[in-house]
Design a protein around this motif. Sequence first.
Motif: not given
Length: 347
Positions: A273-277, A289-301
Amino acid sequence: MQATRPTMRDVALRAGVGVGTVSRVVNKNDKVRPETRARVEQAIAETGFHRNELARMLRPGQITATIGLVIDDLANPFSSAVASGAGRVAGQRDHVLLIGSTERDVETERDLIREFVRRQVDGLLIISNDLKPVDETITIGDLPIVYIDRAPVANRYDRVMLDNHTGVKSALNRLVSDGHRRIAYVGGSPTAITGATRLRSYRQVLQGHGLPVDPELVSMHNYTADDARESVIALLGRRRPPTAIFSDNNRMTYGAIQALTALDSRTALAGFDDIELADLLPFEIDLVVYSPSDLGAKEPPSSSAGSTAIPARPVRSGSRRDLIAAVAASTPAPDPAADPPGFEVNH
């Protein structure tokens, strides 16, 4: 006296069209001429008309245009980022995202799901802590379900998962390549789905390098940054302390940083996980690190009960050394090692 709410008839009179035309514009039917649509939209703005969603929902065959999102900790940046991604996509599709937080309590999770079902949401996104699939404890009918980040072992639902194994492997490979042989692990619950996955991957990677897994270097049951800080201090106080530490989530990493700073220790640190600063730290740190918002936005197959994974690759930048995850749409190959009972892990 309270003013009467404007109706479609009011809009129709102002625009000089029929009520049916107003209905088609409101429901985004494309069978309306552009000039007529513009006139109706102007009349809607001038009258302050809003569609009565409750009345519309009561009509047979109507959708609610709502999506439920069950998360485990609204205060965690990971969960809020997932919600941001899911909300963005829901809005693009004229849906409203409803969010409920379980605080990692299974009974609260089940109660929230029941409430979303009662409110007739059109679908559910779940960051789950429940080892049982949702349909084993709740009557959900044919409600579409997508699990995010973690899922019970049953293979009945779509999943959008982090490739935890690749992330852990990338971080540990870097530590080993830097010459570290005594690498400690600091984590939370050993039975939590993501925690169990990362712990198992830690063991596999060390064994793959021919390194022993020393039980004294594995510290679990840390649930706060303070817990992690005390555990790291204890690890570094051993007769043979670790030369590097892997922390399995952002809270563990914050606690480890506090311990290393308090002890003025040069022990290497890598964390999931990423951390601030992080760029302001006076020492290097490896982060998966990764983009957690992609987990919410990504369409399943589109295939039934499919899995979309987000794997990781190493990148080094600035005062921290990032392991940045890229989005992948393919289902990863299964891990040859057996998964622990009750869990599904996508590598």
